[in-house]
Design an enzyme around this catalytic site. Structure first.
Site, PDB file in Angstrom:
ATOM      1  N   CYS A 119       0.705  -1.290   0.058  1.00  0.00           N
ATOM      2  CA  CYS A 119       0.154   0.180  -0.022  1.00  0.00           C
ATOM      3  C   CYS A 119       0.745   1.260  -0.041  1.00  0.00           C
ATOM      4  O   CYS A 119       1.931   1.172   0.618  1.00  0.00           O
ATOM      5  CB  CYS A 119      -0.965   0.070   1.334  1.00  0.00           C
ATOM      6  SG  CYS A 119      -1.810   1.614   1.490  1.00  0.00           S
ATOM      7  N   CYS A 127       0.059   3.180   3.562  1.00  0.00           N
ATOM      8  CA  CYS A 127       0.611   2.564   5.111  1.00  0.00           C
ATOM      9  C   CYS A 127       1.689   1.677   4.932  1.00  0.00           C
ATOM     10  O   CYS A 127       2.296   1.155   5.941  1.00  0.00           O
ATOM     11  CB  CYS A 127      -0.440   2.016   5.940  1.00  0.00           C
ATOM     12  SG  CYS A 127      -1.207   0.673   5.153  1.00  0.00           S
ATOM     13  N   CYS A 179      -7.334  -0.761   1.443  1.00  0.00           N
ATOM     14  CA  CYS A 179      -6.574  -1.490   2.516  1.00  0.00           C
ATOM     15  C   CYS A 179      -7.094  -1.634   3.761  1.00  0.00           C
ATOM     16  O   CYS A 179      -7.691  -0.497   4.270  1.00  0.00           O
ATOM     17  CB  CYS A 179      -5.236  -0.646   2.350  1.00  0.00           C
ATOM     18  SG  CYS A 179      -3.979  -0.971   3.690  1.00  0.00           S
ATOM     19  N   CYS A 181      -5.385   1.066   6.520  1.00  0.00           N
ATOM     20  CA  CYS A 181      -5.707   2.560   6.428  1.00  0.00           C
ATOM     21  C   CYS A 181      -6.479   2.927   5.711  1.00  0.00           C
ATOM     22  O   CYS A 181      -6.999   4.177   5.415  1.00  0.00           O
ATOM     23  CB  CYS A 181      -4.302   3.142   6.036  1.00  0.00           C
ATOM     24  SG  CYS A 181      -3.945   2.785   4.123  1.00  0.00           S
ATOM     25  N   CYS A 227      -9.392  -5.127  -9.922  1.00  0.00           N
ATOM     26  CA  CYS A 227      -8.764  -4.287 -10.792  1.00  0.00           C
ATOM     27  C   CYS A 227      -8.252  -3.067 -10.021  1.00  0.00           C
ATOM     28  O   CYS A 227      -9.090  -2.314  -9.121  1.00  0.00           O
ATOM     29  CB  CYS A 227     -10.159  -3.745 -11.500  1.00  0.00           C
ATOM     30  SG  CYS A 227      -9.922  -2.622 -12.916  1.00  0.00           S
TER      31      CYS A 227
END
Length: 204
Positions: free
Chosen positions: A91, A94, A140, A143, A165
């Site tokens: 990510c 984070c 995510c 976060c 996607c």
């Protein structure tokens, strides 16, 4: 009919022997209780203000991950994704692990595609009714960064027939053997709640 006393006496004499054998019998060992797991479960989530996220992210990354925008299909991020080899995707907000190259496949849709998330289980799926459509958004878990959407039963010959996607700008790719990005620390539930209240008061 009363039992003759002469019959009861031998039984009474044998009782201590019966008890003695019972006491000498080894006790059945108890199954030891399983040890408590030493693995610490993450609690809370990464909470930052919009200003803090803007300081960390590029304008495009902020628009996509914090405002659920979508990058242009077949753009620079997608071209870069297609050229990347074995490794892991994290990510951009984070640093949590999201996908690996093992789940990557070419879908031809113009955005990075994966047929499953990584074993880190940091990808959360939730209903998205925006823009008059019924979709499943992926974010995510650590976060709540917007990643993209997941679609099912499109006929892809993959182990899951699912297509995550994902916006390439929401990902950080680290080649196999490379150093993962630094993880942003999770806030405690109490701190997270307080920051949420501050954000709502500020109209974010």
């Amino acid at each position: 009919m009363k039992t003759p006393l002469t019959l009861l006496l031998p039984l009474a004499a044998a009782m201590p022997l019966v008890l003695a054998f019972a006491e000498d019998k080894p006790a059945t060992p108890k199954t030891p209780a399983p040890e408590a797991s030493t693995k610490t479960m993450e609690t809370g989530k990464v909470i930052k203000t919009d200003e803090e996220w803007r300081q960390k992210l590029t304008p495009e990354q902020f628009a996509i991950t914090r405002r659920a925008a979508t990058e242009r299909a077949n753009g620079a991020a997608y071209e870069k994704f297609e050229k990347e080899g074995e490794g892991t995707y994290y990510c951009v907000c984070c640093g949590g692990e999201l996908f690996t190259s093992k789940e990557k496949f070419h879908s031809g849709c113009g955005w990075p595609s994966f047929y499953d998330s990584s074993k880190a289980n940091n990808v959360l799926e939730r209903a998205d009714d925006s823009h008059g459509m019924r979709r499943v958004e992926t974010v995510c878990k650590r976060c709540e960064a917007h990643l993209g959407h997941v679609f099912e039963k499109e006929g892809f010959k993959t182990p899951t027939d699912r297509r995550f996607c994902i916006n390439g700008a929401a990902l950080v790719f680290v080649p196999k053997g490379g150093t993962p990005p630094k993880l942003e620390e999770l806030s405690s539930p109490e701190v997270a709640k307080k920051k949420d209240e501050v954000k709502k008061a500020a109209g974010e």
